[in-house]
Design a protein around this motif. Structure first.
Motif, mmCIF file in Angstrom:
data_model
loop_
_atom_site.group_PDB
_atom_site.id
_atom_site.type_symbol
_atom_site.label_atom_id
_atom_site.label_comp_id
_atom_site.label_asym_id
_atom_site.label_seq_id
_atom_site.Cartn_x
_atom_site.Cartn_y
_atom_site.Cartn_z
ATOM 1 N N HIS A 186 -26.721 20.508 64.700
ATOM 2 C CA HIS A 186 -27.520 21.611 64.924
ATOM 3 C C HIS A 186 -28.904 21.347 64.151
ATOM 4 O O HIS A 186 -29.573 21.497 63.000
ATOM 5 C CB HIS A 186 -27.038 22.982 64.212
ATOM 6 N N LYS A 188 -32.652 21.617 63.094
ATOM 7 C CA LYS A 188 -33.512 22.532 62.674
ATOM 8 C C LYS A 188 -34.803 22.151 62.403
ATOM 9 O O LYS A 188 -34.955 21.070 61.840
ATOM 10 C CB LYS A 188 -32.988 23.172 61.334
ATOM 11 N N GLN A 199 -33.991 18.821 60.283
ATOM 12 C CA GLN A 199 -32.886 18.676 59.484
ATOM 13 C C GLN A 199 -31.746 18.891 60.587
ATOM 14 O O GLN A 199 -31.524 20.033 61.083
ATOM 15 C CB GLN A 199 -32.802 20.061 58.705
ATOM 16 N N LYS A 201 -28.438 19.474 61.001
ATOM 17 C CA LYS A 201 -27.334 20.131 60.257
ATOM 18 C C LYS A 201 -25.913 19.553 60.981
ATOM 19 O O LYS A 201 -26.004 19.732 62.301
ATOM 20 C CB LYS A 201 -27.449 21.384 60.230
ATOM 21 N N HIS A 203 -22.044 17.394 60.706
ATOM 22 C CA HIS A 203 -21.258 16.331 60.200
ATOM 23 C C HIS A 203 -20.740 15.462 61.199
ATOM 24 O O HIS A 203 -20.477 16.015 62.555
ATOM 25 C CB HIS A 203 -20.220 16.806 59.131
ATOM 26 N N ASN A 218 -23.153 12.602 56.622
ATOM 27 C CA ASN A 218 -24.022 13.743 57.071
ATOM 28 C C ASN A 218 -24.801 12.953 57.636
ATOM 29 O O ASN A 218 -25.215 11.759 57.359
ATOM 30 C CB ASN A 218 -24.358 14.492 55.785
ATOM 31 N N ASN A 221 -32.327 13.467 56.873
ATOM 32 C CA ASN A 221 -33.505 14.375 57.644
ATOM 33 C C ASN A 221 -34.506 13.482 58.090
ATOM 34 O O ASN A 221 -34.635 12.105 58.074
ATOM 35 C CB ASN A 221 -34.184 14.864 56.455
ATOM 36 N N GLN A 521 -15.105 21.752 56.647
ATOM 37 C CA GLN A 521 -16.345 22.635 57.005
ATOM 38 C C GLN A 521 -16.222 23.046 58.505
ATOM 39 O O GLN A 521 -15.479 22.534 59.109
ATOM 40 C CB GLN A 521 -17.589 21.839 56.763
#
Ligand SMILES: CC(C)CCC[C@@H](C)[C@H]1CC[C@H]2[C@@H]3CC=C4C[C@@H](O)CC[C@]4(C)[C@H]3CC[C@]12C
Length: 544
Positions: A186, A188, A199, A201, A203, A218, A221, A521
């Motif tokens: 995702h 951002k 970012q 987002k 995993h 993860n 950035n 998550q």
């Protein structure tokens, strides 16, 4: 290898005299259109501090790929995953990944443990997946809702889908006899004045069924500099934590460094592979404390027995920690003394390199010896000492420098480090010679729009290869691409309005929202069925 005929409408014809070729997987049909005087500033000036996913950018800033395709560039070095999975016994491990690693260890009469050689390729993979981002400054097309993309390679087959439009979320699932690789991104995007901060987002998970292990990490950035004046350049920074669930239970903590003063740390990545005991300790520690290195143990509460009060940079943290671990590290009765997280860590290997070039690893002894020779402190948690500064503690949480000059920092061979007896885990493939004219694409990226004759009848009608706007840009027709992009976006808007009114609403087809069994998550998990190729009965596939 040919293009599908449907998308030939409005496309400028190819001119072989001009050097235009079909997309045969090694080049694009025509060279990139110059961005010339188009100013990003004119687009971004009203967006300071805003999320950019809703802003429409002129097509000249795009690259002829959909984000779904770009996401699968994670898989360019998928052979590393197979190598990892194939290590059945120490000998085979020696033969495949750790060849040189083992030789170096054996030379000095020491044998490395089974576990670190298994961890290494996964980690190398996690970094290698980001190599293609170097100098890539085109924006991939936002995928349309329900758009899919498939990719079959000897090493794997993969499918992805745009599972949400606002916020934009793309999910992927790749499988092979050796591994399963899946995740969702995702991205951002935020405009911060001089730069665009990204970012990603979500995993990423790799499962090695044969070993009953899953590795998760993860995404780091990303920052695009000089969006107003100067030349654009891209930087990746932040901490990446690769966690092994099940099996050996190792963890790898890597730091992607911001370029820093004099660009000394440009593209640099380093970190350690840590053993399970450390992992156990870390699991007892809240996420906010994980980044810290030096802690003061203020008090161990007697009544609560396992509740520990720690202080870091003047702030006090309460948390439950396994007392036996504290005891093992001689900190059981250390009220009022300083404890260093580093003393709990059992470091197995030091891993270092540049995400644009190569990743190497070496033993902790070699790393410490190397640091000592240079008069540096090897205890620095992130291995930042290796970057040439005396003490690089906590460097892994730092941010890129906003006061940078407007220049593009140049990679500098003299900042490369080489610790004796290291092993090369991964090396980036060189970019093709024509890369600069073709959006800085790697050879892998150039092949992503490839359409073989045999695919035409089988392909799912929602595949990114069938996007007319991407194809038009690929052929250099910027205006045509812009018009098609607008048309597709309008079409999508209308469809969404209709679907909103219907009882079911819109549902992704190949993925469902669920909980990732390892990270616990929220994630998007593959439903299966894509490769049965029963697309005839699907509804609402007319998205282009
Ligand atoms: C400022 C203008 C020119 C826009 C250009 C933005 C480009 C460079 C941005 C837009 C979306 C970004 C991508 C978003 C998500 C990911 C996944 C992550 O795991 C690696 C980086 C990667 C692949 C980003 C690379 C840079 C990217 C492609």
């Amino acid at each position: 290898m040919l293009w599908i005929q449907d998308n030939e409408r409005n496309a400028p014809s190819l001119n072989p005299d001009r050097g235009d070729v079909l997309n045969d997987g090694t080049s694009l049909p025509v060279a990139q259109f110059s961005r010339g005087d188009f100013s990003l500033w004119s687009v971004l000036k009203n967006c300071v501090g805003k999320e950019l996913s809703k802003i429409t950018m002129p097509v000249v800033f795009n690259e002829p790929l959909s984000f779904l395709q770009r996401m699968l560039e994670y898989l360019e070095y998928a052979h590393l995953l197979r190598l990892a999975a194939e290590q059945t016994d120490p000998v085979a491990r020696m033969e495949y990944i750790a060849v040189a690693c083992w030789c170096a260890e054996l030379k000095r009469g020491r044998k490395s443990t089974k576990d670190d050689s298994l961890e290494s390729p996964i980690k190398a993979f996690a970094v290698s997946a980001l190599a293609s981002n170097w100098e890539r400054l085109g924006k991939p097309f936002n995928p349309l809702l329900g758009e899919t993309y498939e990719l079959q390679r000897p090493e794997f087959r993969a499918v992805c889908e745009q599972v949400s439009h606002h916020p934009p979320v793309s999910a992927f699932h790749a499988d092979s006899p050796h591994f399963v690789f899946h995740g969702s991104v995702h991205p951002k995007l935020k405009f911060c004045g001089k730069s665009v901060e990204i970012q990603p987002k979500g995993h990423v998970t790799v499962e090695l069924p044969r070993w009953g292990e899953a590795y998760t990490w993860n995404n780091v950035n990303c920052c695009v500099h000089n969006v107003i004046v100067g030349k654009l350049w891209i930087e990746q920074y932040g901490a990446m934590e690769v966690v092994c669930h099940g099996g050996a239970g190792l963890r790898a903590n890597l730091a992607f460094k911001p370029a820093g003063f004099n660009n000394r740390d440009l593209h640099r990545v380093d970190g350690f592979i840590l053993d399970a005991e450390y992992v156990e300790y870390m699991d007892a520690v809240p996420a906010c404390v994980r980044q810290m290195d030096e802690l003061d143990i203020v008090r161990i509460l007697k009544g609560g027995r396992r509740l520990t009060v720690l202080e870091w940079k003047g702030r006090v943290f309460h948390f439950y920690v396994c007392l036996s671990l504290l005891r093992r590290a001689n900190h059981a009765r250390v009220e009022g003394t300083q404890a260093s997280l580093a003393s709990f860590k059992k470091r197995l290997r030091f891993v270092y390199g540049k995400w644009t070039q190569c990743i190497k690893c070496c033993s902790i002894e070699d790393y410490e010896r190397w640091c000592k020779e240079r008069g540096e402190d090897a205890a620095g948690g992130s291995g930042a000492g290796a970057a040439g500064r005396p003490n690089g503690r906590n460097e892994q949480v730092s941010q890129p420098d906003e006061t940078d000059s407007d220049d593009v920092p140049k990679p500098d061979e003299s900042t490369n480090i080489d610790i004796p007896d290291s092993v090369l885990l991964w090396e980036a493939r060189p970019r093709p010679s024509n890369s600069a004219q073709y959006y800085q694409f790697t050879e892998f990226a150039m092949s992503l729009n490839e359409m073989e004759r045999s695919m035409e009848s089988k392909l799912c009608p929602t595949d990114s290869r069938l996007r007319p706007d991407v194809r038009l840009l690929e052929r250099g027709d910027v205006d045509g691409a812009a018009a098609e992009k607008t048309r597709l976006e309008e079409k999508q808007r209308t469809t969404r309005k209709i679907l909103k009114k219907s009882s079911e609403g819109w549902q992704p087809r190949w993925f469902s929202q669920g909980t990732n069994p390892y990270t616990k998550q929220e994630d998007w998990l593959y439903n299966g069925g894509y490769w049965d190729r029963n697309y005839q009965h699907l509804k609402d596939v007319d998205i282009f």
